[in-house]
Design a protein around this motif. Structure first.
Motif, PDB file in Angstrom:
ATOM      1  N   VAL A 151      48.171  31.484 118.593  1.00  0.00           N
ATOM      2  CA  VAL A 151      47.314  33.801 118.414  1.00  0.00           C
ATOM      3  C   VAL A 151      48.206  33.816 118.327  1.00  0.00           C
ATOM      4  O   VAL A 151      47.417  34.964 117.503  1.00  0.00           O
ATOM      5  CB  VAL A 151      47.498  33.439 120.378  1.00  0.00           C
ATOM      6  N   VAL A 152      49.685  33.625 117.833  1.00  0.00           N
ATOM      7  CA  VAL A 152      50.521  34.481 117.008  1.00  0.00           C
ATOM      8  C   VAL A 152      50.217  34.218 116.051  1.00  0.00           C
ATOM      9  O   VAL A 152      50.310  35.287 115.262  1.00  0.00           O
ATOM     10  CB  VAL A 152      51.534  34.159 117.364  1.00  0.00           C
ATOM     11  N   GLY A 153      49.266  32.834 115.419  1.00  0.00           N
ATOM     12  CA  GLY A 153      48.846  33.647 114.067  1.00  0.00           C
ATOM     13  C   GLY A 153      48.120  34.216 113.553  1.00  0.00           C
ATOM     14  O   GLY A 153      47.446  34.172 112.174  1.00  0.00           O
ATOM     15  N   ARG A 175      42.968  34.191 111.949  1.00  0.00           N
ATOM     16  CA  ARG A 175      43.048  32.142 110.711  1.00  0.00           C
ATOM     17  C   ARG A 175      43.517  31.165 111.007  1.00  0.00           C
ATOM     18  O   ARG A 175      43.462  29.979 110.999  1.00  0.00           O
ATOM     19  CB  ARG A 175      43.649  32.856 109.170  1.00  0.00           C
ATOM     20  N   SER A 176      44.381  31.209 111.728  1.00  0.00           N
ATOM     21  CA  SER A 176      44.984  30.179 112.712  1.00  0.00           C
ATOM     22  C   SER A 176      44.081  29.814 113.901  1.00  0.00           C
ATOM     23  O   SER A 176      44.246  28.245 114.328  1.00  0.00           O
ATOM     24  CB  SER A 176      46.996  30.675 113.469  1.00  0.00           C
ATOM     25  N   ILE A 177      44.115  30.527 114.612  1.00  0.00           N
ATOM     26  CA  ILE A 177      42.566  30.667 115.650  1.00  0.00           C
ATOM     27  C   ILE A 177      41.773  29.468 114.539  1.00  0.00           C
ATOM     28  O   ILE A 177      40.808  28.756 114.978  1.00  0.00           O
ATOM     29  CB  ILE A 177      41.882  31.654 116.230  1.00  0.00           C
ATOM     30  N   ALA A 178      40.797  30.322 113.614  1.00  0.00           N
ATOM     31  CA  ALA A 178      39.395  29.457 113.379  1.00  0.00           C
ATOM     32  C   ALA A 178      40.466  28.083 112.678  1.00  0.00           C
ATOM     33  O   ALA A 178      39.222  26.426 112.637  1.00  0.00           O
ATOM     34  CB  ALA A 178      39.460  29.793 111.584  1.00  0.00           C
ATOM     35  N   ASN A 179      41.201  28.521 112.005  1.00  0.00           N
ATOM     36  CA  ASN A 179      42.183  26.319 111.770  1.00  0.00           C
ATOM     37  C   ASN A 179      41.997  25.356 112.440  1.00  0.00           C
ATOM     38  O   ASN A 179      41.512  24.256 112.300  1.00  0.00           O
ATOM     39  CB  ASN A 179      43.170  26.742 110.890  1.00  0.00           C
ATOM     40  N   PHE A 180      43.056  26.154 113.934  1.00  0.00           N
ATOM     41  CA  PHE A 180      42.525  25.548 114.904  1.00  0.00           C
ATOM     42  C   PHE A 180      41.546  24.442 114.941  1.00  0.00           C
ATOM     43  O   PHE A 180      41.396  23.480 115.371  1.00  0.00           O
ATOM     44  CB  PHE A 180      43.633  26.110 116.238  1.00  0.00           C
ATOM     45  N   SER A 181      40.154  25.548 115.249  1.00  0.00           N
ATOM     46  CA  SER A 181      39.306  25.199 116.021  1.00  0.00           C
ATOM     47  C   SER A 181      38.069  23.706 115.097  1.00  0.00           C
ATOM     48  O   SER A 181      37.670  23.560 115.050  1.00  0.00           O
ATOM     49  CB  SER A 181      38.272  26.962 116.192  1.00  0.00           C
ATOM     50  N   SER A 216      40.423  25.116 123.699  1.00  0.00           N
ATOM     51  CA  SER A 216      39.826  25.948 122.292  1.00  0.00           C
ATOM     52  C   SER A 216      39.154  26.981 122.751  1.00  0.00           C
ATOM     53  O   SER A 216      39.627  28.009 122.316  1.00  0.00           O
ATOM     54  CB  SER A 216      38.839  24.862 122.294  1.00  0.00           C
ATOM     55  N   SER A 217      38.604  26.882 124.283  1.00  0.00           N
ATOM     56  CA  SER A 217      37.927  28.062 124.458  1.00  0.00           C
ATOM     57  C   SER A 217      39.271  29.377 125.061  1.00  0.00           C
ATOM     58  O   SER A 217      39.269  30.769 124.428  1.00  0.00           O
ATOM     59  CB  SER A 217      37.556  27.817 126.365  1.00  0.00           C
ATOM     60  N   VAL A 218      40.478  29.173 125.168  1.00  0.00           N
ATOM     61  CA  VAL A 218      41.264  30.060 125.321  1.00  0.00           C
ATOM     62  C   VAL A 218      41.642  30.625 124.096  1.00  0.00           C
ATOM     63  O   VAL A 218      42.532  31.404 124.426  1.00  0.00           O
ATOM     64  CB  VAL A 218      42.595  29.201 126.312  1.00  0.00           C
ATOM     65  N   VAL A 219      42.135  29.935 123.349  1.00  0.00           N
ATOM     66  CA  VAL A 219      42.608  30.370 121.585  1.00  0.00           C
ATOM     67  C   VAL A 219      41.829  31.538 121.000  1.00  0.00           C
ATOM     68  O   VAL A 219      41.479  32.092 120.565  1.00  0.00           O
ATOM     69  CB  VAL A 219      43.459  29.390 120.875  1.00  0.00           C
ATOM     70  N   ALA A 220      40.344  30.893 121.777  1.00  0.00           N
ATOM     71  CA  ALA A 220      39.531  31.777 121.391  1.00  0.00           C
ATOM     72  C   ALA A 220      38.566  32.544 121.455  1.00  0.00           C
ATOM     73  O   ALA A 220      38.714  33.702 121.482  1.00  0.00           O
ATOM     74  CB  ALA A 220      38.280  30.404 120.911  1.00  0.00           C
ATOM     75  N   ASN A 221      39.058  32.580 122.766  1.00  0.00           N
ATOM     76  CA  ASN A 221      38.817  34.053 123.647  1.00  0.00           C
ATOM     77  C   ASN A 221      39.619  35.169 122.844  1.00  0.00           C
ATOM     78  O   ASN A 221      39.846  36.461 123.319  1.00  0.00           O
ATOM     79  CB  ASN A 221      39.142  33.745 125.118  1.00  0.00           C
ATOM     80  N   TYR A 222      40.868  34.413 122.837  1.00  0.00           N
ATOM     81  CA  TYR A 222      42.006  35.671 121.925  1.00  0.00           C
ATOM     82  C   TYR A 222      41.496  36.448 121.283  1.00  0.00           C
ATOM     83  O   TYR A 222      41.925  37.405 120.807  1.00  0.00           O
ATOM     84  CB  TYR A 222      42.893  34.919 122.173  1.00  0.00           C
TER      85      TYR A 222
END
Length: 466
Positions: free
Chosen positions: A195-197, A200-206, A359-365
């Motif tokens: 999440v510090v990214g 865009r970082s979250i979208a790339n991970f997703s 994946s939900s944990v990081v998208a919620n952020y």
């Protein structure tokens, strides 16, 4: 004291069917106002995904936005939430999950199109948006926008990630006896790195994890369903008859089936809650029109509930699962999968819940972080403070009791939904206007492209966006 307050709010919102009535009414309202868009343009949902992998400097791609929204949607609700619905409401709860999903597709379209229309650029030049933004710009009701932002900070920024972490640690503890606290530390650490990214970082991970985990889960459950094909008619009969109280012996009364089917269905697909518009607003759409993101996110509701939640439901019901004396979560799904796959079933669900829920944990952020701009906290110190609070709650949730975490999640989701549903119904003229503009261009054989002033809308969009 806090438990009593949360219980009171939940009673008002859920036990007295306030949200149930609001969501069904909103679903019917938009289905009619948009001429049954989720049925008439069902195939178009998929065709819009062509050319959706290219983003821009200001926004992620439409595919990235879909994966980000699915990252948040596809999680505890698909595995633990379905089990909770069945254990409390019986098999009939699944029927009402389907109903709220079909109606929710129209709601999801409406709120996501608005999120895209009223998006803004933040201090880094990236797109941001969501209910707080279309409430402020479309309705000029800043106080209501602030109220929504506070709810999403509480819900997605803090509580919902606790729910996801709770399901991960419970699954790992049930399968391997891993101490929840240690698992929680690992979850919080990896989430922090991603999440510090930023978005865009979250979208790339997703984009990397969502297609893999979704397809894998569907293939396994499809194989189990085909293996038990002769039992499927009985399962479907059980679902339908229990939904209307005809076969109450199968578990749950009609009231419990409706209540928990709608509640867990909403928690899973999030239609109407106002969460998904944050992802929709962050995209550079193709075609370059707000309605195209509405179509993309409408597809997300279908994938989440009609496909993935149904997979979990069939697995549980084929294993003989039904209403229980107490609320069951992920362990009910694990036990059902063990019934079908043997000892490896618990391992499979443990792996699935880890991927789905993380994946939900990081998208919620990402959803909550999009609202920092509303409070002028879209800066280094604001992000550090929010990120620290988010990670602390992830760690806390890993060891919290299941009923308490679910109650807090229901309150946050309920309050968000009330505000958002009121707002999107208020903005119905704008939704209808931009939808007609989109399909008028498409019917002429043109590629739809939205430009400021080409059709009437409420309020104003930020200059330089369109």
């Amino acid at each position: 004291m806090f438990d009593q307050i949360f219980a009171l709010i939940n009673t008002l919102l859920w036990d007295y069917y306030v949200l149930l009535v609001m969501l069904i009414a909103a679903g019917v309202w938009f289905t009619l106002k948009l001429d049954f868009i989720q049925f008439r343009y069902f195939g178009h949902m998929f065709s819009v995904m062509r050319g959706s992998t290219q983003g821009g400097k200001s926004g992620i791609s439409s595919f990235g936005a879909l994966c980000t929204s699915l990252s948040a949607r596809v999680g505890t609700g698909n595995l633990a939430g379905v089990a909770v619905a069945i254990s409390v409401g019986g098999a009939g709860a699944i029927f009402w999950m389907w109903v709220i999903a079909l109606l929710g597709m129209a709601i999801g379209f409406a709120e996501s199109a608005l999120g895209q229309l009223y998006k803004i650029r933040d201090d880094h030049g990236e797109f941001r948006g969501g209910p707080a933004y279309y409430i402020q710009q479309g309705l000029n009701k800043r106080w209501l926008a602030i109220a929504f932002s506070l709810c999403i900070f509480l819900g997605y920024g803090l509580i919902f990630s606790s729910v996801q972490a709770n399901s991960i640690t419970d699954a790992l503890n049930h399968a391997y006896d891993f101490p929840p606290l240690y698992s929680g530390i690992v979850i919080a650490t990896i989430a922090g790195i991603i999440v510090v990214g930023g978005l865009r970082s979250i979208a790339n991970f997703s984009q990397l994890i969502v297609p893999f985990m979704g397809l894998g889960y569907v293939l396994v459950t499809l194989a189990i369903t085909l293996w038990n094909l002769d039992a499927i008619p009985g399962v479907l009969y059980n679902i339908v008859t229990s939904a209307f109280g005809i076969n109450e012996a199968a578990g749950g009364t009609i009231g419990a089936a409706i209540q928990h089917g709608v509640k867990r269905g909403l928690y899973s697909n999030e239609a109407g809650s106002g969460s998904v518009p944050q992802a929709a607003a962050a995209a550079t759409p193709y075609p370059n029109h707000p309605v195209s993101q509405g179509m993309v996110q409408m597809l997300g509701v279908f994938i989440d509930t009609i496909i993935l939640c149904s997979c979990t439901a069939f697995i549980i019901l084929l294993a003989g699962g039904g209403a229980e004396q107490q609320m069951e979560g992920i362990r009910m799904t694990q036990d059902a999968m063990t019934f079908h796959l043997g000892a490896g079933g618990s391992d499979f669900v443990a792996a699935a819940i880890c991927l789905f829920s993380f994946s939900s944990v990081v998208a919620n952020y990402a959803y909550a972080e999009s609202n920092l701009h509303m409070f002028k906290m879209d800066n280094k110190m604001g992000r550090i403070g929010f990120t620290a609070a988010y990670l602390i709650m992830v760690l806390w949730g890993s060891s919290a009791s299941l009923p308490r975490v679910w109650v807090m999640a229901d309150v946050a989701l309920g309050l968000m939904t009330v505000i958002n549903v009121i707002a999107i119904i208020w903005l119905t003229p704008t939704i209808v206007s931009i939808t007609k503009d989109y399909f008028a261009s498409r019917d002429k054989g043109d590629t739809p492209e939205y430009k400021t002033g080409q059709c009437p809308i409420q309020g104003n969009t930020e200059s330089g966006i369109w």
